[in-house]
Write a protein that holds these residues in place. Structure first.
Motif, PDB file in Angstrom:
ATOM      1  N   SER A  10       0.806  -1.266   0.091  1.00 39.97           N
ATOM      2  CA  SER A  10       0.030   0.083   0.008  1.00 39.97           C
ATOM      3  C   SER A  10       0.741   1.290  -0.089  1.00 39.97           C
ATOM      4  N   TYR A  13       1.841   1.669  -3.401  1.00 34.49           N
ATOM      5  CA  TYR A  13       0.687   2.194  -4.284  1.00 34.49           C
ATOM      6  C   TYR A  13       0.453   3.716  -4.107  1.00 34.49           C
ATOM      7  N   ARG A  14       0.546   4.372  -2.974  1.00 37.30           N
ATOM      8  CA  ARG A  14       0.411   5.783  -2.793  1.00 37.30           C
ATOM      9  C   ARG A  14       1.326   6.587  -3.478  1.00 37.30           C
ATOM     10  N   SER A  67       6.412   6.599   2.339  1.00 35.34           N
ATOM     11  CA  SER A  67       5.678   7.255   1.087  1.00 35.34           C
ATOM     12  C   SER A  67       5.187   8.510   1.490  1.00 35.34           C
ATOM     13  N   ALA A  98      -5.073  11.875   5.979  1.00 35.35           N
ATOM     14  CA  ALA A  98      -4.077  10.836   5.297  1.00 35.35           C
ATOM     15  C   ALA A  98      -3.540  10.253   6.357  1.00 35.35           C
ATOM     16  N   ALA A 102      -2.576   6.134   7.057  1.00 33.15           N
ATOM     17  CA  ALA A 102      -1.216   5.910   6.821  1.00 33.15           C
ATOM     18  C   ALA A 102      -0.323   5.635   8.350  1.00 33.15           C
ATOM     19  N   GLN A 106      -2.605   1.378   8.546  1.00 29.04           N
ATOM     20  CA  GLN A 106      -1.614   0.356   7.569  1.00 29.04           C
ATOM     21  C   GLN A 106      -0.512  -0.110   8.419  1.00 29.04           C
ATOM     22  N   LEU A 162      -3.709  14.122  -0.803  1.00 33.24           N
ATOM     23  CA  LEU A 162      -2.858  12.850  -0.196  1.00 33.24           C
ATOM     24  C   LEU A 162      -4.041  12.058   0.572  1.00 33.24           C
ATOM     25  N   ILE A 165      -5.125   9.434  -1.870  1.00 34.94           N
ATOM     26  CA  ILE A 165      -4.103   8.511  -1.954  1.00 34.94           C
ATOM     27  C   ILE A 165      -3.835   7.557  -0.971  1.00 34.94           C
ATOM     28  N   CYS A 166      -4.059   7.992   0.354  1.00 31.89           N
ATOM     29  CA  CYS A 166      -3.920   7.114   1.515  1.00 31.89           C
ATOM     30  C   CYS A 166      -4.980   6.152   1.749  1.00 31.89           C
TER      31      CYS A 166
END
Ligand SMILES: N[C@@H](CCC(=O)N[C@@H](CS)C(=O)NCC(=O)O)C(=O)O
Length: 212
Positions: A10, A13-14, A67, A98, A102, A106, A162, A165-166
């Motif tokens: 992940s 991926y971000r 990331s 985010a 993140a 995660q 962002l 994205i997360c």
């Protein structure tokens, strides 16, 4: 630019989404996180990241891990399509969203944690999946409530940031492990909208050369 990552990671991926949104081209290097105990643990990769995690990003003499640090760097140096708003209050809201994904979700569902829970702590595959479901559900319940206040088509209004994205990689993971996502309609509406955008399509795990 070079990106060392893994199709299902992940954090990688971000970075792929950010690079695609900014239309930056890069060379991609696969670090297989599972094969032979994980290529992230090989001495050559440890030179790139002593934490033995992907991604690693290289832009000329700039070599970065983490990331979010990579994406902040890209946003400063390549400001076309801002991923973090310039207004401090808006930027803080985007970072908050985010980090919900993140920093708070995660890391506790990362591969090495799952391996430890399933193996050393003897929880097995069933325990591992229960762990994932528990923490995803906690995090997504809170995120759904946050989105009621912040979201439009995206996590923050109608602007891709962002935060989106997360979010997307964590939804991908949740789906992979069979979490029921019907209790999070706003979160899923945002996810489905941003995933339909070309940059998110380009960055998705199955579109990567090392996908299996
Ligand atoms: N905070 C780091 C997290 C990096 C991370 O957790 N990477 C995972 C893949 S998403 C990894 O390399 N896992 C390998 C392992 O657990 O052995 C970042 O955002 O870059």
């Amino acid at each position: 630019m070079k990106l060392y990552g893994y199709w299902r990671s992940s954090a990688s991926y971000r970075v792929r989404i950010a690079l695609a949104l900014k239309e930056l081209s890069y060379e991609s290097f696969s670090v297989h996180l599972v094969k032979d105990g994980g290529e992230q643990k090989l001495p050559a990769y440890k030179e790139l990241n002593p934490a033995q995690l992907v991604p690693t990003f290289i832009d000329g003499d700039v070599k970065l891990n983490q990331s979010l640090a990579i994406i902040e760097y890209l946003d400063q140096v390549y400001p076309e399509h801002r991923l973090i708003p310039e207004d401090p209050k808006e930027a803080a809201i985007v970072r908050m969203l985010a980090l919900d994904m993140a920093a708070d979700l995660q890391p506790i569902t990362n591969l090495r944690i799952l391996q430890y829970v399933a193996g050393e702590l003897d929880a097995g595959d069933e325990g591992k999946v229960a762990w994932i479901h528990h923490w995803v559900e906690r995090a997504f319940t809170a995120f759904e409530a946050r989105l009621q206040k912040t979201a439009g088509r995206c996590c923050f209004g109608d602007q891709v940031t962002l935060a989106d994205i997360c979010l997307v990689p964590q939804v991908y993971n949740a789906q992979r492990f069979g979490v029921d996502l019907s209790a999070y309609p706003k979160l899923m509406a945002v996810n489905d909208y941003v995933c339909s955008l070309p940059a998110f399509q380009q960055a998705r795990p199955e579109a990567q050369p090392d996908a299996q």
